[in-house]
Structure formats: structure tokens, C-alpha cells
Design a protein around this motif. Structure first.
Motif, PDB file in Angstrom:
ATOM      1  N   SER A 220       0.893  -1.195   0.022  1.00 11.59           N
ATOM      2  CA  SER A 220       0.105   0.002  -0.031  1.00 11.59           C
ATOM      3  C   SER A 220       0.913   1.194   0.067  1.00 11.59           C
ATOM      4  CB  SER A 220      -0.775  -0.002   1.217  1.00 11.59           C
ATOM      5  OG  SER A 220      -1.648  -1.088   1.277  1.00 11.59           O
ATOM      6  N   ILE A 221       0.298   2.224  -0.565  1.00 14.58           N
ATOM      7  CA  ILE A 221       1.119   3.591  -0.606  1.00 14.58           C
ATOM      8  C   ILE A 221       0.368   4.275   0.750  1.00 14.58           C
ATOM      9  CG2 ILE A 221       1.133   5.892  -1.566  1.00 14.58           C
ATOM     10  CD1 ILE A 221       0.894   4.714  -4.274  1.00 14.58           C
ATOM     11  N   ASP A 222       1.311   3.994   1.990  1.00 12.10           N
ATOM     12  CA  ASP A 222       0.676   4.374   3.147  1.00 12.10           C
ATOM     13  C   ASP A 222       1.486   5.370   3.570  1.00 12.10           C
ATOM     14  OD1 ASP A 222       3.136   3.070   3.714  1.00 12.10           O
ATOM     15  OD2 ASP A 222       2.273   1.336   4.697  1.00 12.10           O
ATOM     16  N   GLY A 223       2.382   6.043   3.221  1.00 14.78           N
ATOM     17  CA  GLY A 223       3.316   7.166   3.619  1.00 14.78           C
ATOM     18  C   GLY A 223       4.465   6.777   4.041  1.00 14.78           C
ATOM     19  N   ARG A 224       4.927   5.285   4.393  1.00 15.29           N
ATOM     20  CA  ARG A 224       6.004   5.157   4.826  1.00 15.29           C
ATOM     21  C   ARG A 224       6.928   4.165   3.864  1.00 15.29           C
ATOM     22  NH1 ARG A 224       5.142   0.180   7.920  1.00 15.29           N
ATOM     23  NH2 ARG A 224       2.878  -0.245   7.925  1.00 15.29           N
ATOM     24  N   LYS A 225       6.247   3.785   2.589  1.00 17.84           N
ATOM     25  CA  LYS A 225       6.878   2.638   1.887  1.00 17.84           C
ATOM     26  C   LYS A 225       7.652   3.397   0.595  1.00 17.84           C
ATOM     27  CE  LYS A 225       4.278  -1.350   3.011  1.00 17.84           C
ATOM     28  NZ  LYS A 225       3.287  -0.673   4.198  1.00 17.84           N
ATOM     29  N   ASP A 228       6.996   7.042  -3.960  1.00 15.33           N
ATOM     30  CA  ASP A 228       7.505   8.358  -4.686  1.00 15.33           C
ATOM     31  C   ASP A 228       8.921   8.225  -4.935  1.00 15.33           C
ATOM     32  OD1 ASP A 228       7.847   8.439  -2.150  1.00 15.33           O
ATOM     33  OD2 ASP A 228       7.845  10.768  -2.063  1.00 15.33           O
ATOM     34  N   LEU A 229       9.593   7.975  -4.132  1.00 13.46           N
ATOM     35  CA  LEU A 229      11.251   7.743  -4.351  1.00 13.46           C
ATOM     36  C   LEU A 229      11.331   6.874  -5.504  1.00 13.46           C
ATOM     37  CD1 LEU A 229      13.754   7.129  -1.539  1.00 13.46           C
ATOM     38  CD2 LEU A 229      13.863   5.776  -3.675  1.00 13.46           C
ATOM     39  N   MET A 230      10.709   5.705  -5.569  1.00  9.10           N
ATOM     40  CA  MET A 230      10.651   4.698  -6.690  1.00  9.10           C
ATOM     41  C   MET A 230      10.393   5.250  -8.076  1.00  9.10           C
ATOM     42  SD  MET A 230       8.906   1.206  -4.923  1.00  9.10           S
ATOM     43  CE  MET A 230       9.073   0.922  -3.453  1.00  9.10           C
ATOM     44  N   ALA A 231       9.326   5.925  -7.979  1.00 10.77           N
ATOM     45  CA  ALA A 231       8.918   6.529  -9.475  1.00 10.77           C
ATOM     46  C   ALA A 231       9.955   7.488  -9.969  1.00 10.77           C
ATOM     47  CB  ALA A 231       7.729   7.099  -9.229  1.00 10.77           C
ATOM     48  N   ILE A 264       2.575  12.123  -6.627  1.00  9.97           N
ATOM     49  CA  ILE A 264       3.772  12.089  -7.384  1.00  9.97           C
ATOM     50  C   ILE A 264       4.062  10.631  -8.281  1.00  9.97           C
ATOM     51  CG2 ILE A 264       6.338  11.646  -7.318  1.00  9.97           C
ATOM     52  CD1 ILE A 264       6.234  13.226  -4.480  1.00  9.97           C
ATOM     53  N   VAL A 265       3.569   9.597  -7.571  1.00  4.98           N
ATOM     54  CA  VAL A 265       3.635   8.157  -8.475  1.00  4.98           C
ATOM     55  C   VAL A 265       2.586   8.491  -9.701  1.00  4.98           C
ATOM     56  CG1 VAL A 265       3.105   5.939  -8.387  1.00  4.98           C
ATOM     57  CG2 VAL A 265       4.232   6.955  -6.622  1.00  4.98           C
ATOM     58  N   GLY A 275       6.144   2.567 -19.235  1.00  3.39           N
ATOM     59  CA  GLY A 275       7.417   2.350 -18.393  1.00  3.39           C
ATOM     60  C   GLY A 275       7.166   2.490 -16.779  1.00  3.39           C
ATOM     61  N   ILE A 276       6.120   3.123 -16.524  1.00  4.01           N
ATOM     62  CA  ILE A 276       5.852   3.217 -14.965  1.00  4.01           C
ATOM     63  C   ILE A 276       4.522   3.157 -14.715  1.00  4.01           C
ATOM     64  CG2 ILE A 276       6.169   4.832 -12.950  1.00  4.01           C
ATOM     65  CD1 ILE A 276       8.723   5.867 -14.449  1.00  4.01           C
ATOM     66  N   ARG A 277       4.107   2.484 -13.963  1.00  9.26           N
ATOM     67  CA  ARG A 277       2.624   1.943 -13.805  1.00  9.26           C
ATOM     68  C   ARG A 277       2.258   1.894 -12.218  1.00  9.26           C
ATOM     69  NH1 ARG A 277      -0.134  -2.905 -16.181  1.00  9.26           N
ATOM     70  NH2 ARG A 277       1.791  -3.872 -15.446  1.00  9.26           N
ATOM     71  N   HIS A 278       1.041   2.345 -12.065  1.00  6.58           N
ATOM     72  CA  HIS A 278       0.697   2.410 -10.738  1.00  6.58           C
ATOM     73  C   HIS A 278      -0.868   1.517 -10.957  1.00  6.58           C
ATOM     74  CE1 HIS A 278      -2.090   3.603  -7.170  1.00  6.58           C
ATOM     75  NE2 HIS A 278      -1.236   2.647  -6.558  1.00  6.58           N
ATOM     76  N   ILE A 279      -0.915   0.264 -10.166  1.00  3.43           N
ATOM     77  CA  ILE A 279      -2.395  -0.429 -10.195  1.00  3.43           C
ATOM     78  C   ILE A 279      -2.827  -0.425  -8.507  1.00  3.43           C
ATOM     79  CG2 ILE A 279      -3.443  -2.760 -10.315  1.00  3.43           C
ATOM     80  CD1 ILE A 279      -0.957  -3.279 -12.445  1.00  3.43           C
TER      81      ILE A 279
END
Length: 394
Positions: A220-225, A228-231, A264-265, A275-279
């Protein structure tokens, strides 16, 4: 000697039968409980201030005993579960006879906490608890928790208990040093299973090939994983001509930090959809399909009690890039995974570039394939044996 029947309190799972997070662990604990150890799944009834047993149909739904149940949507599952619970027993379980209770979930209900605290004041070994982490108490800023008083009843219960199992060494140490503050380790460490996708044949063991250019981040994008840095890292890599791709799988929490990271993501994914996806949601089969193309998984967390996604990838033979606190992986031998020296775009870019070298990637895959990882069947057996074991274990 006949083993004692364990009352397994799965109140939260029965109320919110999610297939992710802690509910996923509780579901697995039920599903892989060894048949030779008697167990009675139950839930706390606030109106009765007592535990009541779950009807067999509810247990079948929660354990997804029939493969068709796994195809139900979350809403359909909850509707059927509520119907099964309404048809179940309404009388309290007799607590006047000797019983052993196991609570494998986190909860914040004050009435339920009061029930257990009273029980433990009479007998500190009356109930055993599986402990996940202390992040909400020790790092409340990660969840944007500004008032922790609602979290304290559960902590009070753990402090009264003498039968504790921790999902990682890190959590056990945090309890000793930061919660009890005496530094003396207690309880046992029972690592979670890594083979959930393999057990049912949803995913097969993977092997390396050069065409794998996908990096997969589950969680989950929960604020601590730090998705955004990955993207940002993959946007930089692709702008420089790298052929790597990134897929992030996970819903978005409502806290401000999570919403900011998700924005950001999504912005970066919209600018480079190839190249960059969010599901936001994916079934086990869809996750397996992604992992079948993955060169590595990514998991970069400011704080975790365990962190299942990267170790589940490792169980399938897929290397992991981890950053921050990820005990599921960092408490393993240093093989098959890469640890970032810092949670930064620069560190991740360097790690991905390193793993883009086929010879280095193949070597890391070979290391991952040789790891001896915990299983869910092993977890279920370890919990049952711990609960039936000598008092010295508690």
C-alpha cells in the motif's frame, strides 16, 4: 496426553475480512493450523462481553477452503460472512474451565482490551498474543497520529501478558527496549510464511532470463513505503535511456503523506505509461503474472514489523532490493537481496543499474534460489506447538 483446545480470537478478521495486511496473516494462521492440534475460532462479542465461537460456514469463508471463495469480491465475501455469523451461536464460551486463548491480531477496541486485561490480571498466562510491531506508538508521525491515547488499551494488555510471540527479532527487541524498557528479551520469534503464492500453484518458481526488465513494488501507498522515491528513480533511469520498467501495486491511504506520495507516483506514471505504472488493486493471479516478468522486487520502508512482499518474491526465486527497516529480509542471510545504504533516489538508481547487468543479476538469482525460507505450514505448526509447549517458553 490430549492437546488443549486453543480458542483463536479472530474478531477483526471476522469483522473486516480483508485479504491484505494483518488479516492476511490471521487468515493464513487459521488455514494452515495443523489438524492434530484442536482449535476453536471465535470472536469477541461486546454486548455479551465474552467470546463466542464462529460457525463452521464462517470459518470456511475466512479460510477460503473452497477455491470458489477466493474468487469472491471483498464485498461479496463480507456479505456471506455476515450472514454466516448471524446464524451462529450467541451464547458465550464457558471461561470457567481451563482454556488457552490465542489472539493473532492487533486491535484498538477498548471493551475488548478491558476484557483481556481483566483476564490477564487474574492469570497472566490466560491469553497469548502474536505481536506485529510498535510503529504507531514509537513513530506515530509515519501514520500522522497526533493522539495516541486510543492506542494505549492494547499496549496495556500486552504489558499484562506473559505469553507473547513476535513476528520478527526487531519487534521482540523493540518491545524489550522501548516498551518494557528493561532490555530483557521475552517470548518467542515466529517468522511469517513466505510461500503463500506458491502453495496453491498461483505462482511457480521463477528462473532468470535476460528479457526480464520489470521491477515490481507490492504494498500500500501508506506514507512510509516510499513509492514516490521509486517513481522518481525510474523516471531518471528511463530518461537516461535505460530499458527498465516499474509497476507499483497498492491502494492509497488517506493520510496527507500517502496522498502526496501517490500524487507524485500518478503524475510520473501518467507521463510515461509504457514504463511506469500504478495499479491500486490486483488479485493474487495478477500479482503472480507481474512477478513472472520481474527482474527484482522493490520494498523501501521507513519502518516495518516484517514486510511480506519481498520475502514472498524471494520464495519464488526473485531477488529483492530493500531499503530501510524490512525484518523479513534483513534478518535473513545476506544472499539474494540488495540493501540500499540510504533511502534515496540516488541509492536506488545505483542499485537498479547494478542489477541491470545480466551477469550480476543472474548471480543474485542463484543466491535467492538457495535460500531456506519460512513457510505458512511451518508457521501454523510453530504457533500450535508454542501454545501447547512448556510454560518456560512463555
Amino acid at each position: 496426553m490430549q492437546p488443549t483446545t486453543i480458542l483463536m480470537d479472530v474478531t477483526e478478521l471476522a469483522a473486516f475480512p480483508s485479504r491484505t495486511g494483518i488479516q492476511r496473516v490471521v487468515r493464513a494462521g487459521l488455514r494452515y493450523w495443523p489438524a492434530n492440534y484442536p482449535v476453536l475460532p471465535c470472536r469477541f462479542d461486546a454486548g455479551l462481553n465474552a467470546l463466542v465461537s464462529l460457525p463452521p460456514r464462517a470459518v470456511a469463508l475466512l479460510t477460503e477452503a473452497d477455491p470458489s471463495i477466493r474468487t469472491l469480491s471483498a464485498n461479496a465475501l463480507k456479505l456471506q460472512l455476515n450472514e454466516a455469523l448471524r446464524s451462529g451461536p450467541a451464547e458465550p464460551i464457558d471461561m470457567n474451565q481451563p482454556v488457552r486463548i490465542f489472539v493473532p491480531e492487533l486491535f484498538f477496541d477498548a471493551t475488548r482490551a478491558s476484557f483481556y486485561h481483566k483476564l490477564l490480571m487474574q492469570d497472566p498466562q490466560a491469553a497469548a498474543f502474536l505481536v506485529y510491531d510498535f510503529i504507531p506508538w514509537l513513530q506515530p508521525d509515519l501514520f500522522q497520529v497526533d493522539r495516541t491515547h486510543l492506542l494505549m488499551p492494547y499496549l496495556r494488555v500486552l504489558l499484562a501478558a506473559r505469553r507473547l510471540a513476535f513476528i520478527s527479532k526487531a519487534t521482540q527487541v523493540a518491545f524489550a527496549r522501548r516498551i518494557r524498557r528493561h532490555g530483557q528479551l521475552e517470548g518467542v520469534v515466529l517468522p511469517l510464511g513466505a510461500d503463500a503464492l506458491l502453495i496453491d500453484g498461483i505462482l511457480q518458481r521463477q528462473s532468470f532470463h535476460q528479457d526480464r526488465q520489470l521491477f515490481v513494488a507490492l504494498g500500500s501507498i501508506d506514507g512510509r513505503k516510499n513509492q514516490d522515491l521509486m517513481a522518481l528513480a525510474f523516471a531518471r533511469l528511463r530518461a537516461a535511456g535505460a530499458s527498465v520498467c516499474l509497476t507499483i501495486v497498492g491502494g492509497v491511504f488517506e493520510n496527507r503523506r500517502a496522498q502526496h506520495q501517490a500524487a507524485i507516483v500518478k503524475g510520473i506514471a501518467a507521463a510515461d505509461p509504457d514504463g511506469i505504472r500504478h495499479i491500486s488493486q490486483a488479485s493474487d493471479a495478477e500479482v503472480a503474472s507481474l512477478l513472472a516478468e520481474a527482474r527484482a522486487t522493490l520494498y523501501l520502508s521507513d519502518a516495518e514489523g516484517y514486510g511480506l512482499p519481498p520475502i514472498e518474491g524471494l520464495a519464488a526465486g526473485i531477488p529483492a532490493i530493500v531499503g530501510g527497516e524490512v525484518p523479513s529480509v534483513t534478518e535473513l542471510p545476506p544472499r539474494g537481496w540488495v540493501s540500499l545504504p540510504a533511502l534515496s533516489v540516488e541509492a536506488l538508481v545505483e542499485a537498479v543499474e547494478e542489477l541491470s547487468d545480466d551477469s550480476k543479476a543472474e548471480a543474485l538469482w542463484a543466491e535467492a534460489a538457495a535460500l531456506d525460507l519460512p513457510t505458512w505450514h511451518g508457521f501454523g505448526t510453530a504457533v500450535a506447538e508454542w501454545l501447547q509447549g512448556a510454560a518456560s517458553l512463555y
